[in-house]
Every structure is written in structure tokens, then in C-alpha cells.
Design a protein around this motif. Structure first.
Motif, mmCIF file in Angstrom:
data_model
loop_
_atom_site.group_PDB
_atom_site.id
_atom_site.type_symbol
_atom_site.label_atom_id
_atom_site.label_comp_id
_atom_site.label_asym_id
_atom_site.label_seq_id
_atom_site.Cartn_x
_atom_site.Cartn_y
_atom_site.Cartn_z
ATOM 1 N N GLY A 153 0.891 -1.157 -0.077
ATOM 2 C CA GLY A 153 0.024 -0.023 -0.147
ATOM 3 C C GLY A 153 0.591 1.185 0.151
ATOM 4 O O GLY A 153 0.341 2.146 -0.029
ATOM 5 N N LEU A 154 2.168 1.162 0.037
ATOM 6 C CA LEU A 154 3.104 2.447 -0.027
ATOM 7 C C LEU A 154 3.447 2.777 -1.543
ATOM 8 O O LEU A 154 3.318 1.799 -2.378
ATOM 9 C CB LEU A 154 4.457 2.020 0.790
ATOM 10 N N GLU A 155 3.551 3.798 -1.606
ATOM 11 C CA GLU A 155 3.727 4.417 -3.006
ATOM 12 C C GLU A 155 5.315 4.246 -3.086
ATOM 13 O O GLU A 155 6.200 4.861 -2.315
ATOM 14 C CB GLU A 155 3.387 5.839 -3.538
ATOM 15 N N ILE A 156 5.769 3.846 -4.442
ATOM 16 C CA ILE A 156 7.219 4.020 -4.810
ATOM 17 C C ILE A 156 7.580 5.406 -5.356
ATOM 18 O O ILE A 156 6.554 5.836 -6.309
ATOM 19 C CB ILE A 156 7.673 3.024 -5.619
ATOM 20 N N ARG A 157 8.454 6.129 -4.681
ATOM 21 C CA ARG A 157 8.793 7.385 -5.143
ATOM 22 C C ARG A 157 10.190 7.578 -5.864
ATOM 23 O O ARG A 157 10.759 8.563 -5.989
ATOM 24 C CB ARG A 157 8.789 8.319 -4.005
ATOM 25 N N GLY A 158 10.874 6.251 -6.145
ATOM 26 C CA GLY A 158 12.253 6.421 -6.725
ATOM 27 C C GLY A 158 13.309 5.664 -5.671
ATOM 28 O O GLY A 158 12.981 4.917 -4.877
ATOM 29 N N TYR A 159 14.463 6.031 -6.143
ATOM 30 C CA TYR A 159 15.460 5.688 -5.288
ATOM 31 C C TYR A 159 16.481 6.788 -5.197
ATOM 32 O O TYR A 159 16.599 7.838 -5.889
ATOM 33 C CB TYR A 159 16.169 4.420 -6.333
ATOM 34 N N ILE A 160 17.264 6.752 -3.788
ATOM 35 C CA ILE A 160 18.074 7.510 -3.604
ATOM 36 C C ILE A 160 19.222 6.961 -3.881
ATOM 37 O O ILE A 160 19.580 5.568 -3.137
ATOM 38 C CB ILE A 160 18.053 8.152 -2.126
ATOM 39 N N SER A 161 20.360 7.423 -4.496
ATOM 40 C CA SER A 161 21.693 6.637 -4.692
ATOM 41 C C SER A 161 22.814 7.175 -3.980
ATOM 42 O O SER A 161 23.098 8.528 -4.045
ATOM 43 C CB SER A 161 21.835 6.939 -6.248
ATOM 44 N N ARG A 162 23.169 6.402 -2.938
ATOM 45 C CA ARG A 162 24.565 6.764 -2.315
ATOM 46 C C ARG A 162 25.808 6.578 -3.113
ATOM 47 O O ARG A 162 25.963 5.252 -3.265
ATOM 48 C CB ARG A 162 24.538 6.216 -1.057
ATOM 49 N N GLN A 163 26.261 7.485 -3.385
ATOM 50 C CA GLN A 163 27.386 7.148 -4.340
ATOM 51 C C GLN A 163 28.585 6.907 -3.540
ATOM 52 O O GLN A 163 29.192 7.873 -2.918
ATOM 53 C CB GLN A 163 27.717 8.351 -5.204
ATOM 54 N N VAL A 164 28.777 5.913 -3.458
ATOM 55 C CA VAL A 164 30.041 5.227 -2.484
ATOM 56 C C VAL A 164 30.750 3.867 -3.346
ATOM 57 O O VAL A 164 30.127 3.010 -3.687
ATOM 58 C CB VAL A 164 29.695 4.720 -1.091
ATOM 59 N N MET A 165 32.279 3.906 -2.972
ATOM 60 C CA MET A 165 32.841 2.733 -3.587
ATOM 61 C C MET A 165 32.774 1.578 -2.359
ATOM 62 O O MET A 165 33.361 1.892 -1.368
ATOM 63 C CB MET A 165 34.327 3.083 -3.599
ATOM 64 N N THR A 166 32.374 0.499 -2.898
ATOM 65 C CA THR A 166 32.235 -0.500 -1.945
ATOM 66 C C THR A 166 33.202 -1.749 -2.235
ATOM 67 O O THR A 166 34.086 -1.729 -3.175
ATOM 68 C CB THR A 166 30.859 -1.294 -1.853
ATOM 69 N N MET A 167 33.134 -2.796 -1.482
ATOM 70 C CA MET A 167 34.221 -3.868 -1.935
ATOM 71 C C MET A 167 33.404 -4.790 -2.662
ATOM 72 O O MET A 167 33.830 -6.043 -2.957
ATOM 73 C CB MET A 167 34.687 -4.388 -0.223
ATOM 74 N N ARG A 168 32.210 -4.691 -3.029
ATOM 75 C CA ARG A 168 31.300 -5.826 -3.795
ATOM 76 C C ARG A 168 31.914 -5.643 -5.180
ATOM 77 O O ARG A 168 32.074 -4.519 -5.911
ATOM 78 C CB ARG A 168 29.707 -5.564 -3.657
ATOM 79 N N GLY A 169 32.035 -6.793 -5.705
ATOM 80 C CA GLY A 169 32.017 -6.943 -7.250
ATOM 81 C C GLY A 169 33.674 -6.862 -7.511
ATOM 82 O O GLY A 169 34.458 -6.172 -6.817
ATOM 83 N N GLY A 170 33.923 -6.744 -9.025
ATOM 84 C CA GLY A 170 35.228 -6.393 -9.353
ATOM 85 C C GLY A 170 35.940 -7.649 -9.508
ATOM 86 O O GLY A 170 37.056 -7.776 -10.128
ATOM 87 N N ASP A 171 35.656 -8.736 -8.879
ATOM 88 C CA ASP A 171 36.422 -10.237 -8.820
ATOM 89 C C ASP A 171 36.464 -10.727 -10.137
ATOM 90 O O ASP A 171 35.392 -11.050 -10.791
ATOM 91 C CB ASP A 171 35.926 -10.883 -7.883
ATOM 92 N N ARG A 172 37.478 -11.691 -10.402
ATOM 93 C CA ARG A 172 37.557 -12.346 -11.278
ATOM 94 C C ARG A 172 36.856 -13.782 -11.312
ATOM 95 O O ARG A 172 36.575 -14.186 -9.853
ATOM 96 C CB ARG A 172 39.046 -12.713 -11.747
ATOM 97 N N PRO A 173 36.491 -14.623 -12.395
ATOM 98 C CA PRO A 173 35.908 -15.874 -11.739
ATOM 99 C C PRO A 173 36.611 -16.738 -10.794
ATOM 100 O O PRO A 173 37.935 -16.918 -11.057
ATOM 101 C CB PRO A 173 35.886 -16.534 -13.118
ATOM 102 N N LYS A 174 35.787 -17.108 -9.971
ATOM 103 C CA LYS A 174 36.361 -17.981 -8.816
ATOM 104 C C LYS A 174 37.214 -19.254 -9.343
ATOM 105 O O LYS A 174 36.420 -20.006 -10.213
ATOM 106 C CB LYS A 174 35.255 -18.490 -7.777
ATOM 107 N N ASN A 175 38.200 -19.615 -8.845
ATOM 108 C CA ASN A 175 38.938 -20.597 -9.060
ATOM 109 C C ASN A 175 39.483 -20.686 -10.850
ATOM 110 O O ASN A 175 39.874 -21.689 -11.354
ATOM 111 C CB ASN A 175 38.217 -21.830 -8.995
ATOM 112 N N ALA A 176 39.363 -19.469 -11.287
ATOM 113 C CA ALA A 176 39.585 -19.500 -12.985
ATOM 114 C C ALA A 176 40.079 -18.173 -13.285
ATOM 115 O O ALA A 176 39.852 -17.565 -14.236
ATOM 116 C CB ALA A 176 38.209 -19.805 -13.801
#
Length: 387
Positions: free
Chosen positions: A221-244
Motif C-alpha cells: 500500500g505504500l507508493e514508490i517514489r524512486g531511489y536515492i543513490s548513495r554514491q560510494v565505492m564498496t568492496m562488492r564486485g570486481g572479482d575475477r571468476p572464482k578458481n579460474a
């Protein structure tokens, strides 16, 4: 400009439930009954200055379901068995409630707490829920605290700096995601009842799961009003394929994440925006300045080491970001901000800094005890210029 006294008349002087819970806490330690004067004095010692009429109103409105009038100006608490049998009140022990500045902290299940609150009593919600539900189960938090990792990925160290554990959202299966959707639908339904019309509800998420959070809460029942983007460098992603990684050394499985989405929702308005602002004090965001509106892209940085030392919670957000966000959610600068998943208390500390009343709920006893001390310390942290 609207008269300030008119605004004050709209809002409660304390977050909902604070006076009642303080009365319950005091009377639960009394062997018999107590006078209104004694009860008022006890409440003031717990939460600060309150009017005697507020105390009398709570006693009157909750009698005979919770309190019993024993004589002229005297009340006692009904037995816990009696009140719980009637389903009228879940009595919290005194040690499960704390007050830090303008913030009230509860060690409780947020769904139980929300069920016990009156309708239209919260003016904004800012929270970072356990959107990887597995991570915050008792089993996994025990592994995290013992340093065994569990589903918390321990990233490599760089430049001699120890990296904090990160949740592994990618391990969630289809059933986990279905449970996540049910969880956020339930949360949205509970918040839609207690929030005033036009209340902003901001929920931290991540790029892999934000669509589930937004969809489930919108269905409540809540309305979606969009997204707030927190621009920040995290440690998620950027990894090569595991064990390859040697075979595919020029491939990243996922991009290195450089933003954090906050789902932005709103309880439907009561009339036009201007009508809602006049009646409820909500329906928009507080401008940064006369010529600068609040924006949905906020430059941020990882949480500073000092703040993580104060509140070593794995999902702690930096005060510079939180103060910017919390200030904006009450367009007229008055009301009650709720964080139903308080964690280390960063939302409450930010609310203290900008002068708002706030309520934080935390199920985990260790995190609650942490927040009782960290909220004040985070409040006093001096940060660099806001985003």
C-alpha cells in the motif's frame, strides 16, 4: 510561513509509546498502587520533562485494559498475565528501554512493537534492514562475532588495512528471495498503519535486491517514489571468476559496485501536498537551502574507522551521509523518525544532531547494548562537510 505553534500542536511531544512504557516500567516495580504525582515524577526521571496532563491521559485511556484506578488520583498496573491475555499490551522490562538525547531505544521485535503503536503516529522512517535475512539470523551473527565468517565474506586486506566482513548476497536462492519478499511486504504493511499520510519511508538496499524490496513494500500500500543513490565505492564486485582467475584474468564477474540504492517510498497523501503539509507536516523533503533542493544522488564515503570503532556493527552507515538523509525526511523539521532495525544507532545519532525526536528498535540484545552507548558518541562525532 506556517505558525510554529500550529506545527507543534500537530506533533506529539515525545515519540509514541514512550510515556506509556515509562509508566509501565515504574508501576511494574511497585508493590501496590501509586499517585499520579509519583507516577509523573518517575516518568520525568526516565524521559525528561513531560506534562502531568499527558500522564493522566495515558492512564485514563489505558484503563481498565492496562491500568486499574484504585482511588482518586491513584493507579496500579494490571498483572502481566491479565494484560497479555487481553492482547492489549506487551510489557517490556525496564532494561529493554533506553533514552539517549531525543532518541528512545527499544530491545524488542519491531513487528511486535509496531503492532502495539497507534495509527498515524510516526512521521518518517529511515532504516537499513537485514535485507540479506540469512546474515542476521542468530546462527550467522554468532559466527560473525566469533570470527568464523559464516555467510559473511572476509575480503582480502589491502595496504595493510584489515577489511570488515561483508554479507554475501549472491548466495541467496529462490526460496530465500521469496522469504525476503514476504518479509518486506509484512514490514510495509506494518509501517503503512503507523505512518502518517505523506510520511517518507527510506530503506537501504543493494543493487541485487532493491527490486524485491521496492515491489514487496509497494504491494503493501505504500507508493514508490524512486531511489536515492548513495554514491560510494564498496568492496562488492570486481572479482575475477572464482578458481579460474588466471584463465580469465581480464574478466570481472560483476562490476565493482560504486553506489548503494535506498528505496524511497511514501504513505499516500491525505489530499494535496499542501493539505498534507498543513495537517500532518509531511509530504515532501526538507530543502538543503533556499536555492538548493534535496537531491536523489548523494556523494558519500565508506564509514570512517572512528565511527566503526564506536559502533562495530557490520552495516553501520557514516554520520555525514545519515545526517544529510535524516534531516531531509521531515519537510517542516518536526516529527518522529523511526528506525525499526536500529543496529548500531546511526539513524538515531543523526536525528539527535539535527534536533529530531527518534525511536529505534533492535531485536539483537548485543546490538541494543552497543547502541545505548554508541548513539551518544556518534552524536558527538564531528564530520566533514555534509554531502
Amino acid at each position: 510561513m506556517r505558525d510554529k505553534q500550529q506545527i507543534r500542536n500537530v506533533f506529539m511531544p515525545l515519540p509514541p509509546g514512550v510515556i506509556r512504557d515509562s509508566i509501565v516500567s515504574f508501576l511494574s516495580t511497585e508493590c501496590s498502587d501509586a499517585s499520579i504525582a509519583d507516577i509523573t515524577s518517575a516518568v520525568r526521571s526516565r524521559v525528561g520533562e513531560v506534562s502531568g496532563s499527558s500522564v493522566r491521559s495515558y492512564l485514563s485511556l489505558n484503563s481498565p485494559d492496562v491500568f486499574e484506578r484504585t482511588g482518586r488520583g491513584r493507579y496500579r498496573l494490571l498483572s502481566p498475565e491479565s494484560t497479555q491475555k487481553q492482547g492489549k499490551l506487551k510489557i517490556l522490562a525496564p532494561e529493554t528501554i533506553a533514552r539517549v538525547g531525543n532518541a528512545t531505544l527499544y530491545n524488542a521485535d519491531c513487528f511486535d512493537w509496531l503492532d502495539d503503536q497507534p495509527q498515524n503516529s510516526i512521521h518518517a522512517v529511515v532504516t537499513d534492514p537485514p535485507y540479506g535475512l540469512i546474515e542476521y539470523s542468530k546462527k550467522e551473527t554468532e559466527k560473525l562475532r566469533s570470527g568464523k565468517g559464516g555467510v559473511w565474506r572476509i575480503p582480502p586486506s589491502f595496504d595493510g588495512h584489515q577489511r570488515a566482513p561483508l554479507p554475501r548476497f549472491t548466495i541467496l536462492n529462490d526460496e530465500d528471495r521469496r522469504e525476503l519478499s514476504v518479509f518486506f511486504h509484512r514490514l510495509g504493511t506494518a509501517l503503512a498503519r503507523v505512518a502518517v499520510p505523506g510520511a517518507n519511508i527510506l530503506v537501504a538496499s543493494n543493487p541485487l535486491l532493491s527490486h524485491i524490496v521496492a515491489g514487496a513494500m509497494a504491494q503493501s500500500g505504500l507508493e514508490i517514489r524512486g531511489y536515492i543513490s548513495r554514491q560510494v565505492m564498496t568492496m562488492r564486485g570486481g572479482d575475477r571468476p572464482k578458481n579460474a582467475h588466471e584463465e580469465f584474468d581480464d574478466v570481472s564477474v560483476m562490476p565493482r559496485s560504486q553506489w548503494e540504492p535506498w528505496v524511497m517510498l511514501r504513505k499516500p497523501l491525505d489530499g494535496r501536498v499542501q493539505d498534507n503539509l498543513r495537517r500532518w507536516g509531511t509530504g515532501g523533503f526538507k530543502r538543503i537551502s533556499e536555492d538548493r533542493p534535496f537531491g536523489d544522488l548523494i556523494r558519500s564515503h565508506p564509514t570512517p574507522a572512528l565511527e566503526k570503532k564506536i559502533a562495530p556493527h557490520p552495516s553501520l552507515k557514516p554520520q555525514a551521509f545519515m545526517r544529510h538523509l535524516v534531516r531531509a525526511v521531515l519537510p517542516l523539521g518536526e516529527g518522529v523518525v523511526l528506525d525499526p532495525f536500529m543496529g548500531g544507532g546511526s539513524t538515531l545519532a543523526a536525528a539527535n544532531v539535527v534536533g529530531y525526536q527518534s525511536v529505534g528498535i533492535e531485536l539483537d540484545k548485543n546490538f541494543f547494548e552497543m547502541a545505548k552507548t554508541s548513539v551518544e558518541q556518534l552524536t558527538n562525532v564531528v564530520v566533514r562537510e555534509s554531502p
